[in-house]
Design an enzyme around this catalytic site. Sequence first.
Site, PDB file in Angstrom:
ATOM      1  N   CYS A 154      -2.492   5.217   7.759  1.00 45.44           N
ATOM      2  CA  CYS A 154      -2.519   4.750   9.148  1.00 45.44           C
ATOM      3  C   CYS A 154      -1.335   5.264   9.933  1.00 45.44           C
ATOM      4  O   CYS A 154      -1.402   5.391  11.142  1.00 45.44           O
ATOM      5  CB  CYS A 154      -2.514   3.225   9.181  1.00 45.44           C
ATOM      6  SG  CYS A 154      -3.509   2.513   7.885  1.00 45.44           S
ATOM      7  N   ASN A 195       0.797  -1.225   0.000  1.00 42.78           N
ATOM      8  CA  ASN A 195       0.000   0.000   0.000  1.00 42.78           C
ATOM      9  C   ASN A 195       0.831   1.278   0.000  1.00 42.78           C
ATOM     10  O   ASN A 195       0.308   2.340  -0.305  1.00 42.78           O
ATOM     11  CB  ASN A 195      -0.988   0.005   1.171  1.00 42.78           C
ATOM     12  CG  ASN A 195      -0.350  -0.386   2.479  1.00 42.78           C
ATOM     13  OD1 ASN A 195       0.218  -1.467   2.599  1.00 42.78           O
ATOM     14  ND2 ASN A 195      -0.410   0.488   3.441  1.00 42.78           N
TER      15      ASN A 195
HETATM   16  C1  LIG Z   1      -6.667  -0.121   3.148  1.00 39.09           C
HETATM   17  C2  LIG Z   1      -5.982  -1.426   3.322  1.00 39.09           C
HETATM   18  C3  LIG Z   1      -6.419  -2.349   4.286  1.00 39.09           C
HETATM   19  C4  LIG Z   1      -7.510  -2.048   5.260  1.00 39.09           C
HETATM   20  O1  LIG Z   1      -8.761  -2.010   4.670  1.00 39.09           O
HETATM   21  P1  LIG Z   1      -9.953  -1.286   5.471  1.00 39.09           P
HETATM   22  O2  LIG Z   1     -11.144  -1.562   4.606  1.00 39.09           O
HETATM   23  O3  LIG Z   1      -9.587   0.157   5.516  1.00 39.09           O
HETATM   24  O4  LIG Z   1     -10.038  -1.922   6.804  1.00 39.09           O
HETATM   25  C5  LIG Z   1      -5.768  -3.559   4.366  1.00 39.09           C
HETATM   26  N1  LIG Z   1      -4.750  -3.846   3.552  1.00 39.09           N
HETATM   27  C6  LIG Z   1      -4.303  -2.994   2.625  1.00 39.09           C
HETATM   28  C7  LIG Z   1      -3.169  -3.387   1.750  1.00 39.09           C
HETATM   29  C8  LIG Z   1      -4.890  -1.749   2.484  1.00 39.09           C
HETATM   30  O5  LIG Z   1      -4.421  -0.894   1.580  1.00 39.09           O
END
Ligand SMILES: *Cc1c(COP(=O)(O)O)cnc(C)c1O
Length: 385
Positions: A326, A152
């Site tokens: 985050c 991410n």
């Molecule tokens: C955004 C994200 C998550 C979390 O997803 P949510 O729906 O916000 O809980 C988990 N893994 C990755 C790689 C992400 O980018």
Amino acid sequence: MENIIYLDNAATTRVRAEAAEAMRPYFEAEFGNPSSIYELARNAKRAVETARGEVAAALGAQPTEIYFTGGGSESDNWAIKNIAESYPERGKHIITTEFEHHAVLHACQYMETRGYEATYLPVGTNGVVDPAAVEAAIRPDTALITIMLANNEIGTVQPIAEIAEIAKRRGVLLHTDAVQALGHVPINVKRLGADFLTVAAHKIYGPKGVGALYARKGTKLKPFIHGGAQERGRRAGTENVPGIVGFGVAARLVAEELEREAPREFALRERLVDAVLSAVPDSRLNGDRFKRLPGNANFAFKYIEGESILLLLERHGIFASSGSACTSGSLDPSHVLLAIGMPHGEAHGSLRVTIGRYNTEADIDKLVEVLPGIVRRLRDMSPLH
Ligand SMILES: *Cc1c(COP(=O)(O)O)cnc(C)c1O
């Protein structure tokens, strides 16, 4: 807020009009509880099952392999904690990487408090996991491998199909977090070979608070939330009907548009990377240039703070990120950038630009126009420079 240039599509995305419109009736006229038995409820139930079909089709899965959840974090937690619930006879060792999303990292750390051991593999300076390193980490007591399909922060795409072959040959279950990959690279669970896979709606122009866990037919999946019999007894709680409907539409459309949209985002990304690296001295692209999501660019600028770049970009109406959503707001450098070997000092000076379907060449040109001046100005003030 209509004149903003939103370049933070890895944090979340704008709900697309088709998804919002499809959701609307399920807040209003079609508000029934899918578990009730009258016509109103049957409409809601049908809508949930249509969406399940759409999410399944986008992943090359069967509808019965899809369980709706409250988002990517829940799906990650479910897949990982399920190992203890459904496979207690297996060993208590998990393999993951140092640069997973916190929903995976912290779930693995939690498992360590419950008698499991976890191996956090390094990812190398290009941000790509070596399948041979995964194989070498497998022990007789390894129960699960959990490695993301695309990162991410730096967008690097992992060789999950190769890792899946190894996992299968060695009799280890494989989970992959595909939240960032969906809609940006082709995903077919059969070809990928993962046993469990996580997706989320709000990263693909769907609503927040809804996701899914794919569990391959033949795997065991115990409930994570206990209560009613929703999701075939696996995930209790009245379904988020509008959210699920929006997720279904969003998943269908990103899959349909992928072939057109991925090269378009790639071209914008390359235009950006070329321009920034040539206009800004002491700048670098973090992570492999090509083994990454088409719309992801993550830059390192020596001597300055990513947060200060963001503040100055915002004055031009440009929104980007200095790491993951985050970790921003905390002063800790990104665990992802540390994992790819960046020194602490430099890991603060990063800028993540994530391009999505609403971005245009004009957005990129505006960023390229203002960024070099911002970096220069901050460096002029920096005691490190
Ligand atoms: C955004 C994200 C998550 C979390 O997803 P949510 O729906 O916000 O809980 C988990 N893994 C990755 C790689 C992400 O980018």
